[in-house]
Scaffold this active site. Structure first.
Site, short mmCIF file in Angstrom:
data_model
loop_
_atom_site.label_atom_id
_atom_site.label_comp_id
_atom_site.label_asym_id
_atom_site.label_seq_id
_atom_site.Cartn_x
_atom_site.Cartn_y
_atom_site.Cartn_z
N ASN A 13 0.86 -1.19 0.00
CA ASN A 13 0.00 0.00 0.00
C ASN A 13 0.89 1.23 0.00
OD1 ASN A 13 -1.98 1.92 0.29
ND2 ASN A 13 -2.40 1.46 2.44
N TRP A 14 1.01 1.87 -1.16
CA TRP A 14 1.91 3.01 -1.29
C TRP A 14 1.34 4.29 -0.69
CZ3 TRP A 14 3.76 2.37 -7.10
CH2 TRP A 14 4.52 1.21 -7.19
N LYS A 15 0.07 4.30 -0.37
CA LYS A 15 -0.59 5.48 0.21
C LYS A 15 -0.39 6.69 -0.73
CE LYS A 15 -0.13 3.34 4.71
NZ LYS A 15 0.03 3.53 6.15
N HIS A 106 -9.51 0.99 5.07
CA HIS A 106 -8.23 1.29 5.72
C HIS A 106 -8.46 2.31 6.83
CE1 HIS A 106 -4.10 2.56 6.39
NE2 HIS A 106 -3.72 1.45 5.77
N GLU A 179 -5.16 -4.67 10.61
CA GLU A 179 -4.15 -3.63 10.78
C GLU A 179 -4.36 -2.96 12.13
OE1 GLU A 179 -4.62 -0.40 8.08
OE2 GLU A 179 -6.76 -0.29 8.47
N GLY A 185 2.67 2.75 10.67
CA GLY A 185 3.58 3.87 10.48
C GLY A 185 4.34 4.29 11.72
N SER A 223 3.12 -2.52 10.37
CA SER A 223 4.56 -2.29 10.25
C SER A 223 5.33 -3.57 9.92
CB SER A 223 5.12 -1.64 11.53
OG SER A 223 4.61 -0.33 11.68
N GLY A 244 3.06 -1.29 4.29
CA GLY A 244 3.07 0.14 4.06
C GLY A 244 4.44 0.63 3.63
N GLY A 245 5.16 1.27 4.56
CA GLY A 245 6.43 1.92 4.24
C GLY A 245 7.44 1.01 3.57
#
Length: 265
Positions: A13-15, A106, A179, A185, A223, A244-245
């Protein structure tokens, strides 16, 4: 070792990242890694969720990979079809562009953008009826967790959508992503034991809702990094990751996908 009958999913998920030129470079780097050491689709489904304006560009880039990598929309409209809905993208418009996967629910959209349960049910219903596969996100806040309400909150979020999901859709079009909001994050993550425990409760709850409950993929989305992916992948009720990141680094994302693929070999 013999793997689970559920093929894992690893979705990046690049957001609201990155710029389109950087996104193309990221995909090219990931494709290079897949070319050097392929990850078979029979061992792991892989997808990436770019920003909306890059969906078709990234899809075209991924089409030249040596395996299928799904392009996933980060959101979908609560309105169906076409019409006077400024800024919206319907499920029908996504599928018309060959985008067949979508994230719904989300926590960032719930908390920052007002996606309450009735909106989520409308989005889910339209996406499923358009033939999309939905990765539906559930999770609890730190306050809810500290009050001992994590299981109750998460199971209620799943029960909330049950009225708009048919038996066939549960079986073929639903993936659940857990999540923990407090871990997104922040660099914090649930221990593999804690993550497995709540995934087991989610599995139990799904089995009470639908006969397909034992076969629905459950992704962990708190994470996830290469450093914890192997331990998470070893948990019997964790069938992949919503990343995510770490998905913004091709090598990190590849290592996470590889960790889950290896559980099936």
């Amino acid at each position: 070792m013999s793997g689970s009958t559920i093929i894992p999913w690893v979705v990046g998920n690049w957001k609201m990242n990155p710029k389109q030129s950087d996104a193309i470079q990221l995909v090219q780097q990931f494709k290079d890694l897949l070319k050097q050491q392929p990850i078979s689709e029979q061992y792991c489904h892989v997808g990436v969720a770019p920003i909306a304006i890059a969906l078709t560009t990234i899809q075209s880039e991924l089409a030249t990979a040596n395996r299928q990598v799904a392009t996933v929309a980060q959101d979908v409209s609560r309105f169906a079809g076409t019409g006077a809905y400024t800024g919206e993208i319907s499920a029908e418009l996504l599928t018309d562009s060959q985008i067949r996967y979508v994230l719904i629910g989300h926590s960032e959209r719930r908390d920052l953008l007002g996606d309450h349960v009735e909106i989520l049910k409308a989005k889910l219903s339209h996406a499923l009826n358009a033939g999309m596969t939905v990765i539906y996100c559930v999770g609890e806040s730190l306050e809810q967790r500290e009050q001992g309400l994590a299981e109750q909150i998460v199971l209620q979020q799943i029960c909330d959508i049950a009225p708009v999901v048919s038996a066939e859709q549960w079986q073929h079009q639903i993936v659940i992503a857990y999540e923990p909001i407090w871990a997104i994050g922040t660099g914090r993550t649930a221990s593999p034991e804690d993550a497995q425990a709540i995934h087991a409760k989610i599995r139990e709850g799904l089995c009470q809702i639908t006969p397909a409950g034992s076969q629905i993929a459950l992704l962990y989305g708190g994470s996830v990094k290469p450093e914890n992916a192997v331990e998470l992948a070893a948990c019997p009720d964790i069938n992949g990751a919503l990343v995510g990141g770490a998905s913004l680094n091709a090598e990190s994302f590849y290592k996470i996908a590889q960790a889950f693929a290896q559980t099936q070999q």
